[in-house]
Enzyme design. Structure first.
Site, short mmCIF file in Angstrom:
data_model
loop_
_atom_site.label_atom_id
_atom_site.label_comp_id
_atom_site.label_asym_id
_atom_site.label_seq_id
_atom_site.Cartn_x
_atom_site.Cartn_y
_atom_site.Cartn_z
N ASP A 1 -12.32 -8.68 4.75
CA ASP A 1 -13.60 -8.69 4.03
C ASP A 1 -14.19 -10.09 4.05
O ASP A 1 -15.39 -10.29 4.24
CB ASP A 1 -13.42 -8.25 2.57
CG ASP A 1 -13.70 -6.76 2.38
OD1 ASP A 1 -13.37 -5.98 3.31
OD2 ASP A 1 -14.25 -6.38 1.33
N LYS B 1 2.92 -15.34 2.64
CA LYS B 1 3.12 -16.12 1.41
C LYS B 1 4.61 -16.40 1.33
O LYS B 1 5.31 -15.98 0.40
CB LYS B 1 2.59 -15.30 0.21
CG LYS B 1 2.54 -16.07 -1.10
CD LYS B 1 1.39 -17.07 -1.18
CE LYS B 1 1.50 -17.86 -2.46
NZ LYS B 1 0.56 -18.99 -2.53
N TYR C 1 0.83 -1.22 0.00
CA TYR C 1 0.00 0.00 0.00
C TYR C 1 0.86 1.27 0.00
O TYR C 1 0.44 2.30 -0.48
CB TYR C 1 -0.90 0.03 1.24
CG TYR C 1 -2.23 -0.64 1.07
CD1 TYR C 1 -2.32 -1.99 0.77
CD2 TYR C 1 -3.41 0.07 1.24
CE1 TYR C 1 -3.55 -2.61 0.64
CE2 TYR C 1 -4.65 -0.54 1.12
CZ TYR C 1 -4.71 -1.87 0.82
OH TYR C 1 -5.92 -2.49 0.69
N ASP D 1 -3.30 -18.06 0.87
CA ASP D 1 -4.30 -18.75 0.05
C ASP D 1 -4.98 -19.84 0.87
O ASP D 1 -6.21 -19.99 0.85
CB ASP D 1 -3.68 -19.31 -1.25
CG ASP D 1 -2.38 -20.06 -1.04
OD1 ASP D 1 -1.81 -20.00 0.08
OD2 ASP D 1 -1.92 -20.71 -2.00
C1 IPM Z 1 -10.33 -0.91 4.03
C2 IPM Z 1 -10.59 -0.36 2.66
C3 IPM Z 1 -9.45 0.55 2.27
C4 IPM Z 1 -8.19 -0.28 2.24
C5 IPM Z 1 -9.63 1.28 0.93
C6 IPM Z 1 -10.93 2.05 0.88
C7 IPM Z 1 -8.48 2.18 0.65
O1 IPM Z 1 -10.79 -1.38 1.75
O2 IPM Z 1 -10.15 -0.10 4.97
O3 IPM Z 1 -10.32 -2.12 4.17
O4 IPM Z 1 -7.91 -0.96 1.25
O5 IPM Z 1 -7.47 -0.26 3.23
MG MG Z 2 -10.86 -3.29 2.64
#
Ligand code: IPM
Ligand code: MG
Length: 355
Positions: free
Chosen positions: A249, A189, A142, A221
């Site tokens: 997520d 990984k 990131y 994975d």
């Molecule tokens: C999260 C989101 C953010 C990330 C995006 C919106 C930049 O998906 O906080 O999980 O990837 O960190």
């Molecule tokens: Mg996210």
């Protein structure tokens, strides 16, 4: 006590859900005799529209001076055409980086009231589920160097970690495990990535300071598969920025709705940033539909981690559980025989049950 909170509602449903969390915090203040002072600042798409940049310096300064930050969500299709550095998401990364919030706690908790909302079979999930994902937040791919190379029609993103960055987030993982079931899974990984192999080295070293914690490693994975096959094997998962983004997520879906999951982003001090893990859902913005619970539970995490108000944090969590017990549900967690309510009603109900 007095606490200065900067709210950054952002875009889409951000303002809808922040309003309800502020309502709940004010109620906590009233009952427990604290003063929460709120200052609202712009970031994300709304800041682009107002000031022409996603993260104005004024917002950064205000957040740095605050006791903590409560953030809604940023982004939306309106700004999707913009390039990397001009996008609303840049505000989020900018704040995480500027405030040095390197550890992101994402609890994935399935409350028994929402068992039917979990897509897994009851025999896999049992009565409840409680996983904590500790995601590294200010380094990795990131924050690595990225760009385009016109001469050979290519693009690149860089995955970088140094020992210090790995060590400090692993310590948060170990410390969290100590307060829970003393089990830590480091997800990587390492069969491919050199950064992952460095993570493992640092993890072995750090583990010496936490002999009570049983640590294991898992490839990302495999982990994404195991989260569905047998989620109960996990207690604390510690991982890199990008793997943590993806796995959180996935884990959120186990809890029925991404609208339920809170998060805390922490650094060395007490200043933190608290936000729901879901996005800005522009399609339902301003319609009194969004579920404010993830944001309200994030406010509870703020009380706990930044203000050391454990009793008050529990009061908020208990109020949420009570409202769910009473059968009130927003559209995302709707089921049979429940009472459908909107964003504002949900906020009112929770605030009304703070004891
Ligand atoms: C999260 C989101 C953010 C990330 C995006 C919106 C930049 O998906 O906080 O999980 O990837 O960190
Ligand atoms: Mg996210």
């Amino acid at each position: 006590m007095n606490f200065r909170i900067v709210t950054v509602p952002g875009d889409g449903i951000g303002p809808d859900i922040i309003r309800e969390a502020v309502k709940v915090l004010n109620k906590v203040g009233e009952i427990y005799n604290h003063k929460f002072e709120f200052t609202e600042k712009l970031a994300g798409g709304i800041a682009i529209d107002t000031y022409g940049c996603p993260l104005p310096q004024d917002t950064i300064d205000a957040c740095k001076k605050s006791d903590s930050v409560l953030l809604g969500a940023v982004g939306g299709p309106k700004w999707d055409h913009l390039g990397g550095n001009d996008r609303p998401e840049k505000a989020l990364l900018g704040l995480r980086g500027e405030l040095k919030l390197f550890a992101n706690l994402r609890p994935a908790v399935l409350h028994k009231q929402l068992k039917e909302a979990c897509p897994l079979k009851p025999e896999i999930i049992g009565d409840s589920l409680d996983i904590l994902i500790v995601r590294e937040l200010t380094s990795g791919i990131y924050f690595g160097k990225r760009g385009r190379v016109a001469s050979d029609n290519s693009a690149f993103d860089t995955l970088y970690y140094n020992v210090n960055e790995i060590k400090r987030v692993l310590k948060v993982g170990f410390e969290s495990a100590m307060k829970r079931k003393k089990k830590l899974t480091v997800v990587d990984k390492a069969n491919i990535l050199e950064t992952s192999r460095l993570w493992r080295e640092v993890a072995y070293q750090t583990a010496k300071e936490y002999s009570e914690v049983s640590m294991d490693f898992m490839y990302v994975d495999n982990c994404s598969m195991q989260l569905i096959r047998n989620p109960k094997q996990f207690d604390v998962i510690c991982t890199t920025n990008m793997f943590g983004d993806i796995l959180s997520d996935e884990a959120s879906m186990l809890t029925g709705s991404i609208g339920m999951l809170a998060s805390a982003s922490l650094g060395e001090g007490t200043l933190g940033m608290y936000e729901p893990i879901h996005g800005s859902a522009p399609d339902i913005a301003g319609k009194n539909i969004a579920n404010p619970i993830a944001t309200i539970l994030s406010a509870a995490m703020m009380l706990r981690y930044s203000f050391s108000l454990e009793k008050e944090a529990q009061a908020v969590e208990n109020a949420v559980m009570q409202v769910l017990d009473e059968g009130y549900r927003t559209a995302d967690i709707i089921g049979n025989g429940v009472n459908p309510v909107g964003t504002v009603e949900m906020g009112n109900l929770i605030a009304g049950r703070i004891k």
